[in-house]
Enzyme design. Structure first.
Site, mmCIF file in Angstrom:
data_model
loop_
_atom_site.group_PDB
_atom_site.id
_atom_site.type_symbol
_atom_site.label_atom_id
_atom_site.label_comp_id
_atom_site.label_asym_id
_atom_site.label_seq_id
_atom_site.Cartn_x
_atom_site.Cartn_y
_atom_site.Cartn_z
ATOM 1 N N LYS A 27 0.841 -1.199 0.000
ATOM 2 C CA LYS A 27 0.000 0.000 0.000
ATOM 3 C C LYS A 27 0.877 1.251 0.000
ATOM 4 O O LYS A 27 2.083 1.172 0.264
ATOM 5 C CB LYS A 27 -0.909 -0.021 1.231
ATOM 6 C CG LYS A 27 -0.150 -0.032 2.550
ATOM 7 C CD LYS A 27 -1.017 -0.462 3.725
ATOM 8 C CE LYS A 27 -0.202 -0.443 5.008
ATOM 9 N NZ LYS A 27 -0.915 -1.065 6.131
ATOM 10 N N TYR A 70 16.762 29.875 8.879
ATOM 11 C CA TYR A 70 15.610 30.631 9.390
ATOM 12 C C TYR A 70 15.644 30.683 10.913
ATOM 13 O O TYR A 70 16.021 29.710 11.576
ATOM 14 C CB TYR A 70 14.311 29.960 8.965
ATOM 15 C CG TYR A 70 13.941 30.188 7.514
ATOM 16 C CD1 TYR A 70 13.664 31.469 7.041
ATOM 17 C CD2 TYR A 70 13.852 29.111 6.641
ATOM 18 C CE1 TYR A 70 13.313 31.671 5.710
ATOM 19 C CE2 TYR A 70 13.497 29.303 5.310
ATOM 20 C CZ TYR A 70 13.225 30.589 4.853
ATOM 21 O OH TYR A 70 12.874 30.776 3.553
#
Ligand SMILES: *Cc1c(COP(=O)(O)O)cnc(C)c1O
Length: 373
Positions: free
Chosen positions: A29, A253
């Site tokens: 899956k 950042y």
């Protein structure tokens, strides 16, 4: 990102050998846990796998286009409008409720059907997620014709705590499963995911359905898997820029990491948009030419920064600007726990921007060979 198909095949053979006399299927899956459905299932089929498990009809149809002959189980079962596609492509829904059994029987009763419709039945023994509970099963069995038109191939249950190894909850689930299946004693069973497959005969059933271990990852949190399990996935990044820190030493950042002057940094072209989790900033490690180095500063969308001060310059050059972000010296299991998650989430989160390379047979080659010159 490299996917080692030889290792995948080897892991399948290992699990199949351990599981015998149970048969070994494969759970593929979510695009084979992010590795790429088509190459993975082709490899598994060539290695002898015949039964595959996916989550939904879309995945099943994708698989069917690759493997015309495979037995394809669909965990989510059947919703009314999906039934014709399931029938048309000979897919096997895992029926999870009395309503799904009825929907499948309605399909079976359409005039012109010449054979009973294949399906599996999922009994819930402790997940409370999918499957018939004991009362649902009683409700179903109360109707004498409930199996009419159905080719019931498998009785399935799913374990909630097999990854904890020896666990009382697992024993309770097994006991409940044995109790519930007394009404259907001749049906083949499927119990084991990766952990269940490795644990032993009691947690397997006739057909096991491992996912994670096939992809080389230890399903246990606090115990080794199997020494012969091989690594399948490696995620690499390219160094986009080298720099030496001057007087202003903050990185990234927020400017919340500060590097000493003279620190050598490597900016790598992989970020959270690629599935490299932002929370790994200032905490995880990567490897450059076999040397482990810290991720410094925050991870941004397309970039992350490594402090490569401890990597000898000639090694950096030899590494051909490639760093290992996941796998090898940086086990996925470790990264996952640093990111407060599990390997499943890291793998399935790997973004489409990361190029997938499939290694197999003669032509196999890693971008940087630690043993090479
Ligand atoms: C995902 C899944 C599996 C495979 O589990 P692994 O832990 O990856 O081996 C097996 N059965 C069900 C019902 C699943 O949802």
């Amino acid at each position: 990102m490299d996917v080692d198909l030889d290792a995948l095949a080897s892991n399948y053979r290992l699990l199949a050998r351990l599981a015998a006399p149970s048969r070994c299927g494969a759970t593929v899956k979510a695009d084979a846990y992010g590795l790429g459905l088509e190459p993975v299932v082709r490899c598994l089929w060539a290695t002898g796998c015949r039964s595959f498990f996916v989550a939904n009809v879309e995945e099943a149809l994708q698989l069917r286009r690759v493997l015309a002959q495979a037995q394809v189980f669909v965990f989510n079962g059947v919703r009314g409008e999906e039934a014709p596609a399931l029938v048309g492509h000979a897919l096997v829904p895992v029926l999870n409720s009395v309503e799904q059994v009825e929907a499948w029987r309605r399909q079976a009763s359409i005039p012109g059907r010449d054979a009973p419709l294949p399906c599996a039945l999922h009994l819930d023994t402790g997940m409370n997620r999918l499957g018939l509970g004991a009362e649902d099963l009683d409700r179903l069995l109360a109707r004498s014709d409930w199996r009419e038109g159905l080719d019931l191939q498998l009785l399935m249950t799913h374990l909630a705590t097999a990854h904890r190894h020896d666990d009382h909850f697992t024993r309770r689930q097994l006991a409940l499963f044995q109790h519930m299946r007394r009404a259907l004693p001749t049906l083949n069973t499927s119990i084991g995911n990766s952990a269940g497959t490795l644990l032993g005969a009691a947690t397997r059933g006739h057909l096991v359905r491992p996912g994670l271990a096939l992809y080389g990852i230890n399903p246990f949190r606090e115990a080794p898997a199997h020494p012969a399990l091989r690594e399948v996935v490696r995620v690499y990044g390219r160094i986009v820029q080298h720099r030496v820190v001057g007087l202003q030493g903050s990185v990234g950042y927020g400017a919340d990491y500060s590097a000493a002057p003279g620190t050598r940094l490597a900016t790598v072209g992989v970020g959270y948009a690629d599935g490299y989790r932002r929370v790994l900033g200032n905490s995880a490690e990567a490897a450059v030419g076999g040397v482990r180095v810290p991720v410094v500063g925050r991870v941004s969308m397309d970039l992350l920064t490594l402090d490569v001060s401890r990597v000898p310059a000639q090694t950096l050059a030899r590494a051909n600007d490639t760093v290992t972000l996941m796998g090898g010296e940086v086990p996925v299991e470790t990264l996952a726990s640093q990111a407060s998650t599990i390997p499943y989430e890291l793998l399935t989160g790997l973004g489409p921007r990361l190029p997938r390379r499939y290694l197999a047979g003669e032509g196999r080659k890693a971008p940087w060979d630690p043993a090479g010159g």
